[in-house]
Design a protein around this motif. Structure first.
Motif, PDB file in Angstrom:
ATOM      1  N   ILE A   1     -12.387  49.538  38.086  1.00 12.81           N
ATOM      2  CA  ILE A   1     -11.580  48.279  38.114  1.00 12.81           C
ATOM      3  C   ILE A   1     -12.192  47.524  36.782  1.00 12.81           C
ATOM      4  CG2 ILE A   1     -10.419  46.360  38.961  1.00 12.81           C
ATOM      5  CD1 ILE A   1      -9.987  47.874  41.338  1.00 12.81           C
ATOM      6  N   ALA A   2     -13.457  46.729  37.136  1.00 14.13           N
ATOM      7  CA  ALA A   2     -13.964  45.822  36.362  1.00 14.13           C
ATOM      8  C   ALA A   2     -14.184  46.456  34.836  1.00 14.13           C
ATOM      9  CB  ALA A   2     -15.359  45.357  36.939  1.00 14.13           C
ATOM     10  N   PHE A   3     -14.994  47.826  35.130  1.00 15.62           N
ATOM     11  CA  PHE A   3     -15.081  48.466  33.805  1.00 15.62           C
ATOM     12  C   PHE A   3     -14.481  49.883  34.115  1.00 15.62           C
ATOM     13  CE2 PHE A   3     -17.124  51.213  30.989  1.00 15.62           C
ATOM     14  CZ  PHE A   3     -16.833  50.625  29.650  1.00 15.62           C
ATOM     15  N   PRO A   4     -13.476  50.464  33.379  1.00 17.06           N
ATOM     16  CA  PRO A   4     -13.234  50.089  31.958  1.00 17.06           C
ATOM     17  C   PRO A   4     -11.715  49.459  32.199  1.00 17.06           C
ATOM     18  CG  PRO A   4     -12.530  52.438  32.284  1.00 17.06           C
ATOM     19  CD  PRO A   4     -13.164  52.005  33.614  1.00 17.06           C
ATOM     20  N   LEU A   5     -11.151  49.433  33.292  1.00 17.53           N
ATOM     21  CA  LEU A   5      -9.758  48.886  33.464  1.00 17.53           C
ATOM     22  C   LEU A   5      -9.460  47.467  33.066  1.00 17.53           C
ATOM     23  CD1 LEU A   5      -6.867  49.853  34.493  1.00 17.53           C
ATOM     24  CD2 LEU A   5      -7.387  48.759  36.653  1.00 17.53           C
ATOM     25  N   ILE A   6     -10.413  46.448  33.371  1.00 11.73           N
ATOM     26  CA  ILE A   6     -10.351  45.151  32.948  1.00 11.73           C
ATOM     27  C   ILE A   6     -11.044  44.820  31.523  1.00 11.73           C
ATOM     28  CG2 ILE A   6     -10.570  42.540  33.498  1.00 11.73           C
ATOM     29  CD1 ILE A   6     -10.148  43.503  36.450  1.00 11.73           C
ATOM     30  N   ALA A   7     -12.458  44.657  31.804  1.00 10.04           N
ATOM     31  CA  ALA A   7     -13.285  44.745  30.651  1.00 10.04           C
ATOM     32  C   ALA A   7     -13.864  46.169  30.080  1.00 10.04           C
ATOM     33  CB  ALA A   7     -14.511  43.952  31.208  1.00 10.04           C
ATOM     34  N   GLY A   8     -12.750  46.702  29.469  1.00  8.86           N
ATOM     35  CA  GLY A   8     -12.725  47.935  28.967  1.00  8.86           C
ATOM     36  C   GLY A   8     -13.508  47.642  27.481  1.00  8.86           C
ATOM     37  N   ALA A   9     -13.485  48.783  26.711  1.00 10.01           N
ATOM     38  CA  ALA A   9     -13.757  48.730  25.196  1.00 10.01           C
ATOM     39  C   ALA A   9     -13.075  48.092  24.285  1.00 10.01           C
ATOM     40  CB  ALA A   9     -13.846  50.182  24.556  1.00 10.01           C
ATOM     41  N   GLY A  10     -11.582  47.980  24.629  1.00  5.33           N
ATOM     42  CA  GLY A  10     -10.690  47.268  23.722  1.00  5.33           C
ATOM     43  C   GLY A  10     -11.020  45.803  24.090  1.00  5.33           C
ATOM     44  N   THR A  11     -11.210  45.356  25.436  1.00  2.81           N
ATOM     45  CA  THR A  11     -11.230  43.973  25.821  1.00  2.81           C
ATOM     46  C   THR A  11     -12.451  43.362  25.258  1.00  2.81           C
ATOM     47  OG1 THR A  11      -9.929  44.414  27.821  1.00  2.81           O
ATOM     48  CG2 THR A  11     -11.229  42.344  27.591  1.00  2.81           C
TER      49      THR A  11
END
Length: 200
Positions: free
Chosen positions: A111-121
């Motif tokens: 969730i925290a990575f990569p869903l929310i603070a993923g590479a794109g973010t």
């Protein structure tokens, strides 16, 4: 205070909207509900705090970290694209690639990575840094983190409101969207890497 001399509501709103579009927590609701069913519990507080800290940390030391380990932003984004690709395949095909048996709850990964603070973010925060003041980007990150927390905290309610059959359909649709995003992220950054090496 000197740190607030560049405070701008307009910049905060702009940064918030850009990050909101990239994080796309609304579009991730089917994934969140799916993870809730898989893990049984989502640690909303931990996931939100870690994601927020990751974005703020990357805002200040992102380029330094990547340069230190010898990785450029494009390569980092491509790595993130592969992770998103795997998540999308799980959603579309109904298979399990990642091992979740040891975890009791979903929080930092995925969730925290990569869903929310993923590479794109994370790469977006670096892009915002070139145009806006740090204080306004930080407020934009905080606003998005609070909204993410509220969505994650509502996982139980969302699970009850979205039926099993409906969830499966929505999950596959958003899986295809995620797949498209991963491919776009890969091709765009691969093209830039290729262009860099050609020019080099």
């Amino acid at each position: 205070m000197e740190v607030f001399q560049h405070f701008s509501v307009k910049e905060i709103l702009t940064c918030s909207m850009v990050l909101f579009a990239v994080i796309d927590i609304i579009g991730s609701i089917p994934i969140i509900v799916s993870l809730k069913q898989k893990f049984g519990h989502i640690e909303a507080e931990k996931a939100s705090i870690v994601a927020g800290l990751l974005m703020i940390a990357f805002l200040f030391v992102g380029n330094k970290i990547l340069n230190f380990i010898g990785v450029d932003v494009n390569s980092f984004a491509i790595a993130g694209a592969f992770v998103i690709f795997i998540i999308a395949l799980e959603m579309i095909l109904g298979i399990q690639i990642q091992k979740h048996s040891e975890a009791k709850a979903a929080s930092i990964v995925p969730i925290a990575f990569p869903l929310i603070a993923g590479a794109g973010t994370l790469t977006t925060t670096l892009s915002l840094k070139a145009e806006y003041h740090d204080i306004n980007i930080i407020f934009g990150i905080i606003l998005n983190t609070v909204f993410v927390y509220l969505v994650l905290k509502s996982a139980n309610w969302l699970e009850k409101k979205i039926g099993g059959g409906t969830l499966k359909v929505i999950e596959k649709v958003f899986g295809i969207i995620l797949l498209a995003i991963s491919i776009k992220l890969f091709t765009a950054n691969f093209a830039q890497l290729f262009q860099t090496y050609v020019n080099f």
